[in-house]
Scaffold this motif. Structure first.
Motif, PDB file in Angstrom:
ATOM      1  N   ARG A 139       0.765  -1.285   0.035  1.00 40.01           N
ATOM      2  CA  ARG A 139      -0.023  -0.023  -0.043  1.00 40.01           C
ATOM      3  C   ARG A 139       0.957   1.178  -0.162  1.00 40.01           C
ATOM      4  N   MET A 140       0.368   2.288  -0.791  1.00 40.18           N
ATOM      5  CA  MET A 140       1.057   3.596  -0.875  1.00 40.18           C
ATOM      6  C   MET A 140       1.005   4.754   0.360  1.00 40.18           C
ATOM      7  N   HIS A 141      -0.018   4.277   1.102  1.00 42.45           N
ATOM      8  CA  HIS A 141      -0.476   5.256   2.143  1.00 42.45           C
ATOM      9  C   HIS A 141       0.217   4.741   3.634  1.00 42.45           C
ATOM     10  N   SER A 142       0.513   5.724   4.451  1.00 40.19           N
ATOM     11  CA  SER A 142       0.743   5.288   5.930  1.00 40.19           C
ATOM     12  C   SER A 142      -0.370   5.015   6.743  1.00 40.19           C
ATOM     13  N   ALA A 143      -0.140   4.774   7.756  1.00 37.72           N
ATOM     14  CA  ALA A 143      -1.259   4.593   8.707  1.00 37.72           C
ATOM     15  C   ALA A 143      -1.830   5.942   9.195  1.00 37.72           C
ATOM     16  N   ALA A 144      -0.879   6.869   9.420  1.00 33.00           N
ATOM     17  CA  ALA A 144      -1.221   8.285   9.867  1.00 33.00           C
ATOM     18  C   ALA A 144      -2.173   8.826   8.689  1.00 33.00           C
ATOM     19  N   GLU A 145      -1.598   8.472   7.302  1.00 32.82           N
ATOM     20  CA  GLU A 145      -2.320   8.981   6.107  1.00 32.82           C
ATOM     21  C   GLU A 145      -3.886   8.647   6.217  1.00 32.82           C
ATOM     22  N   GLY A 146      -3.747   7.215   6.538  1.00 34.81           N
ATOM     23  CA  GLY A 146      -5.126   6.672   6.488  1.00 34.81           C
ATOM     24  C   GLY A 146      -5.926   7.377   7.306  1.00 34.81           C
ATOM     25  N   ARG A 147      -5.538   7.512   8.727  1.00 35.37           N
ATOM     26  CA  ARG A 147      -6.461   8.050   9.752  1.00 35.37           C
ATOM     27  C   ARG A 147      -6.915   9.420   9.215  1.00 35.37           C
ATOM     28  N   ALA A 148      -5.939  10.212   8.686  1.00 36.32           N
ATOM     29  CA  ALA A 148      -6.351  11.565   8.110  1.00 36.32           C
ATOM     30  C   ALA A 148      -7.378  11.629   7.208  1.00 36.32           C
ATOM     31  N   ALA A 149      -7.359  10.564   6.248  1.00 37.35           N
ATOM     32  CA  ALA A 149      -8.260  10.494   5.202  1.00 37.35           C
ATOM     33  C   ALA A 149      -9.518  10.204   5.415  1.00 37.35           C
ATOM     34  N   PHE A 150      -9.554   9.329   6.645  1.00 35.46           N
ATOM     35  CA  PHE A 150     -10.757   8.690   7.239  1.00 35.46           C
ATOM     36  C   PHE A 150     -11.638   9.797   7.836  1.00 35.46           C
ATOM     37  N   ASP A 151     -10.636  10.721   8.566  1.00 38.13           N
ATOM     38  CA  ASP A 151     -11.394  12.047   9.177  1.00 38.13           C
ATOM     39  C   ASP A 151     -11.931  12.977   8.042  1.00 38.13           C
ATOM     40  N   ILE A 152     -11.081  13.230   7.005  1.00 39.23           N
ATOM     41  CA  ILE A 152     -11.859  14.065   6.021  1.00 39.23           C
ATOM     42  C   ILE A 152     -12.899  13.430   5.295  1.00 39.23           C
ATOM     43  N   ALA A 153     -12.922  12.225   5.237  1.00 38.91           N
ATOM     44  CA  ALA A 153     -14.060  11.510   4.621  1.00 38.91           C
ATOM     45  C   ALA A 153     -15.439  11.536   5.613  1.00 38.91           C
ATOM     46  N   ARG A 154     -15.086  11.428   6.914  1.00 35.56           N
ATOM     47  CA  ARG A 154     -16.366  11.801   7.591  1.00 35.56           C
ATOM     48  C   ARG A 154     -16.983  12.966   7.617  1.00 35.56           C
ATOM     49  N   LYS A 155     -16.289  14.003   7.257  1.00 31.10           N
ATOM     50  CA  LYS A 155     -16.501  15.486   7.417  1.00 31.10           C
ATOM     51  C   LYS A 155     -17.532  15.475   6.050  1.00 31.10           C
TER      52      LYS A 155
END
Lengths: 384, 599
Positions: A139-155
């Motif tokens: 995978r090309m994303h990091s765990a931190a990036e994944g969490r950040a993307a998740f937070d953006i998605a939730r918005k």
């Protein structure tokens, strides 16, 4: 009433491109240097027009952008497709419009635009919550990036789901339990938890065949992981409604329920399959897998489909069986018997109930947790 | 018709690969009996299986005209006898039909066990024996040692053994001269009533049943009304021929002559090897001695893999029986295997040959159940019953005692492997009878239960001796022993096709081995399966096949339906090929594999 109405009507759109191919993935995905999005735009719209003409008057329950990596689609393309869909079919009041996304920062930057185009659900390929395993999974994303993307998605979206892969190389039962608790703490209402499957024709498949893919769990550990996953998720209010899918009640993926409840679904794009009932006959539809071949077929003939195949009732019965038993709500016995044209052996059902593989209630066969763990054997047993 | 003193009748005794067929071919070739262009290797072995296995199953004959050095032309009749112990009775009849034998021994190998049994049959039949050392041109040939070996092991004079190379033709003229000079002419009375022996018979699709005869006394002519003394059947001779080796019609056959006849006989089973043929009107006063009806000694079940092939199997068996009266069959129903046949054979090779022919010539897939011998059940009421199938074992309370057939096994083996051979024989309940040496080879004679030999004894022997042992056996009689029926229960239900008769003392170890094997052979099910071996109601070994734990596809969405459906249909088809037993499916291969002993 046509059988498909028990399951609803969905539209699947396949976007066949990825930035890079993951070693475990056997989906129809391709890496291309340059993609002419306007050419794809014309092709998708043409296919929607063609299929719309065949299914006039139907109400669409769900639209799903899958891939590949649909979050590489230009938001304008998504917008154009959804505009065309709205102009073609009546959408259900609670229509679900899902787009699969990778949680990199580039892609999360487009979430807002997708939402504005009409997408109301995101399904994210999180896969793991630690960097070492993400790297091993390619995978090309990091765990931190994944969490950040998740937070953006939730918005931006009412509903967000993500995928995790478990039974990974060198993963212990405890490590998976810890990771699963972490995932639950992110307060999702839907996720897909897939046991890593080594598929032929993938990079992992080749390594595995060469004996070089080490640290995979044996059947006993894999089974323990599966069962503990069921327990933990149920106790957190996200029971499995399907083999690998967990949701708070009401948050199930409506699109995937169309498949598992064996409704009709249109497949548009390279390698997209569909089931389409016309004049009482259910057909299997298929398209060329190569992106260029599909585009050319649409452009040249105004039709991206391969020749359709009428499905005999016996095969429809098997498909309903193999899909519906994946669901915890199980299979409607009368509906199955109507398709297969023959009664299921009641003694066999009683035996399966006795050995704890299924429950039989109100005309439905529901696999138990133990039954779901050996579902293939269970289905084969029930096939005539 | 040929005068008696111008006839020589002989057979060739040899071990497999020692060159019997090649020598026969050379004799035929050198005398110009068959044109060069019609020669094909091993002329007399006509079945594919015979050529492939290098064995002779049916007796065959060829009439050779040989101008000898004394200026006279002689008629030489060669009967090529079956070379395997399974056909010992047929061999003995062929031996009675001739006056002498060529004993062919590989000059680099020495006498083998199989040769021994046949040469003793020849000696018993009063034959003059001419030893022939074949493969004399091989670097490893040691004619002097092999001569000594022949004298040692067989006890006949080998000083004027003829050195030959059947392959190159070396020494063949000397063999022909020796046949004329050293073998006796047949005896017989041309004016006596007809007395001929039925040596063999076979089915020819164009001619019907062809009967090979040796005339002892009297004369037989085409058109004669004949009578078979044992069966009492009457026939008219339609055709009378000699074999060269193709049929050449002849007006009559007199004393000492060998030929074939046809007489509108419908089935081979209407003819009995060893029967006496005479004239209906003027019969001979008594039959030839030594007649025995064919007696199958090894039985097994043959079931079609696909139950729909049952009728095809029935047809195939009927067709094969047209040509082989010694193979018996009876319909059998097995709870595990469905409809099939319980078949009786003269021995293991016979069983394998018939099974191969059914599979190959009739394109059938068969399940063969474990071979069983015929046990004699002495019932408490005095009745004696033959038990062909362990599944038919009656309640033990009615059985007084059980007897099983015993054999005398002769094994010849290089001494390096002697220990392994002795262990194998002891493990199979053998009683050592003799152990002698001839050079570096040991000859071991054991009294063994046939039941311990029929299954995989020969395979095991080959494997422990790396193929260097030779083996032969004769059935010697029946003996009482502590035999029990062991049943196998899978998921608490007895599986009839897996039950076997075993010695009580071996039951635990056999039972343990079988349940362990079955645990590996039966695929996991959704539930755990106890596998037990039991004697009567008592379980003597038990294993549990644990339930499968995981077999599920993680991802299955709309696009996967077609592929997934095909996969499951394939699995279902595979399961349907297994045999359903109660709730358990057992693969066909398990029925035989479970019995193999890897001791």
């Amino acid at each position: 009433m046509d059988d498909w109405r028990h399951g609803g009507f969905g539209l699947y759109l396949h976007w066949p491109f990825c930035a890079a191919k993951c070693p475990y993935c056997d989906f129809n995905s391709h890496v291309a240097a340059e993609i002419d999005q306007s050419r794809w735009n014309r092709a998708y719209l043409s296919e929607i027009e063609r299929l719309g003409a065949e299914t006039k008057g139907r109400v669409l329950n769900s639209i799903f952008f899958g891939g590949g990596t649909p979050s590489l689609m230009a938001p304008e393309l998504v917008q154009a497709i959804l505009d065309k869909v709205r102009a073609t079919w009546t959408l259900a009041n609670d229509v679900e419009i899902t787009l699969e996304a990778n949680p990199t920062s580039i892609e999360s930057g487009r979430f807002r635009a997708y939402s504005e185009a009409g997408v109301n659900r995101i399904s994210m390929g999180m896969q793991a919550l630690n960097d070492a395993d993400l790297k091993r999974l390619g995978r090309m994303h990091s765990a931190a990036e994944g969490r950040a993307a998740f937070d953006i998605a939730r918005k931006h979206f009412d509903r967000v789901s993500f995928d995790l892969i478990y039974a990974r190389q060198d993963q212990s039962l405890n490590a998976w339990k810890a990771e699963l608790h972490e995932a639950l703490a992110m307060a999702v209402d839907h996720f897909s938890l897939y046991q890593l499957t080594i598929e032929d024709g993938t990079a992992f498949g080749l390594r595995h065949a060469a004996g070089k893919l080490h640290g995979l769990p044996d059947d006993a550990l894999a089974s323990d992981m599966y069962l503990i996953t069921q327990d933990i998720c149920s106790s957190h209010g996200l029971p499995a409604y399907e083999i690998s899918n967990h949701a708070r009640p009401g948050a199930e993926s409506r699109h995937n329920l169309v498949y598992w409840r064996y409704g009709d679904y249109l497949g548009i794009g390279p390698g997209a399959h569909g089931r389409l009932t016309l004049d009482g006959t259910r057909h299997a539809t298929d398209t060329p897998r190569a992106p260029e071949a599909w585009l050319r077929a649409v452009e040249a003939a105004g039709n991206g489909e391969l020749p359709r195949e009428a499905l005999p009732l016996s095969e429809q019965a098997t498909e309903y069986l193999l899909f519906s038993l994946r669901l915890s709500e199980g299979m409607d016995l009368a509906r199955y018997e109507a398709l297969s044209g023959q009664p299921v052996d009641r003694a066999k059902l009683r035996h399966l109930e006795e050995i704890g593989m299924i429950t039989l209630e109100q005309g439905r066969i529901c696999p138990t947790d133990a039954g779901r763990a050996v579902l293939n054997a269970l289905i084969v047993e029930l096939m005539p | 018709m040929t005068e008696l003193d111008h006839i020589r009748n002989f057979s060739i005794v040899a071990h497999i690969d020692h060159g019997k067929s090649t020598l026969a071919d050379r004799l035929i070739q050198l005398t110009g009996t068959v044109a060069e262009r019609d020669m094909k290797a091993q002329l007399l072995d006509s079945m594919d299986i015979e050529r492939e296995r290098g064995i002779t199953i049916k007796a065959n004959t060829v009439r050779i005209e040989y101008p000898a050095k004394d200026g006279q032309t002689y008629v030489l009749n060669l009967i090529d006898t079956p070379g395997h112990v399974d056909f010992a009775y047929e061999v003995s009849r062929s031996m009675q039909a001739v006056e002498g034998s060529l004993l062919v021994v590989d000059a680099s190998q020495g006498v083998e066990a199989q040769t021994l049994a046949n040469v003793y049959q020849a000696i018993d039949a009063g034959h003059e024996i001419v030893p022939v050392l074949n493969k004399i041109d091989l670097p490893a040939a040691d004619p002097e040692a092999v001569k000594a070996n022949i004298e040692d092991v067989i006890g006949i004079d080998a000083s004027d053994a003829i050195p030959i190379s059947a392959k190159s033709g070396l020494g063949i003229p000397e063999v022909l001269e020796a046949i004329v000079k050293r073998l006796p002419a047949p005896k017989g009375d041309r004016n006596a009533p007809l007395k001929a022996m039925l040596v063999d018979s076979w089915y020819d699709p164009y001619l019907g049943v062809v009967v090979m005869i040796r005339v002892m006394d009297g004369v037989i002519k085409k058109g004669d009304r004949i009578k078979m003394i044992q069966t009492g059947a009457l026939y008219g001779v339609d055709k009378l021929s000699v074999l060269k080796p193709q049929m050449v019609d002849i007006a009559e056959l007199g004393p000492g002559e060998i030929g074939v006849l046809t007489a509108s006989i419908k089935q081979v089973r209407d003819t009995r090897v060893g029967d006496t043929i005479t004239h209906e009107k003027k019969p001979c006063d008594k039959a030839l001695p030594g007649f025995k009806p064919a007696q199958p000694v090894v039985f097994c079940g043959l079931f079609p893999v696909d139950a729909n092939d049952f009728e095809d199997l029935r047809d195939a068996i009927e067709k094969l029986q047209l040509n082989d009266a010694s193979f018996s069959s009876e319909m059998e129903t097995s709870a595990a295997l469905g409809f099939g046949f319980r078949c009786g054979f003269l021995g293991l090779l016979h069983l394998e040959v018939i099974r191969d022919r059914l599979e190959r010539e009739y394109d059938l897939d068969l399940i063969t159940t474990a071979p069983s011998v015929v046990f004699k059940l002495h019932m408490k009421d005095g009745e004696v019953r033959d038990l062909h199938n362990p599944a038919d074992m009656p309640d033990l309370t009615y059985v007084d005692h059980i007897e099983e057939p015993r054999i005398k096994a002769t094994i010849m083996v290089p001494d390096d492997y002697l220990g392994d051979v002795l262990k194998l024989c002891q493990d199979r309940r053998g009683i050592q009878m003799d152990l002698t040496y001839a050079g570096s080879r040991a000859m071991v004679v054991y009294d063994l239960p046939l039941a311990e030999v029929v299954f995989d004894f020969y395979d095991r022997l080959k494997s422990v001796t790396k193929g260097y042992a030779s083996f032969d056996y004769q059935i010697t009689g029946y003996r009482e022993d502590h035999l029990v029926k062991m049943s196998i229960l899978v998921n608490d239900e007895p599986v009839d096709a897996l039950s076997i008769m075993v010695h009580r003392d071996r039951a635990e170890s056999r039972g343990r081995a079988m349940v362990e094997k079955l645990k590996d052979l039966i695929p996991r099910h959704m539930f755990k399966i106890p596998i037990q071996a039991a004697i009567g109601g008592r379980v003597i070994a038990r294993e549990t096949l644990s339930a499968m734990r995981k077999d599920v596809t993680a991802k299955c969405y709309g696009g996967d339906a077609t592929r997934k459906k095909k996969l499951l249909e394939k699995q279902k088809a595979g399961k349907k090929k297994m045999r359903q037993f109660g709730k358990v499916e057992i693969p066909q291969s398990a029925f035989i594999a479970a019995l193999k002993m890897d001791d």
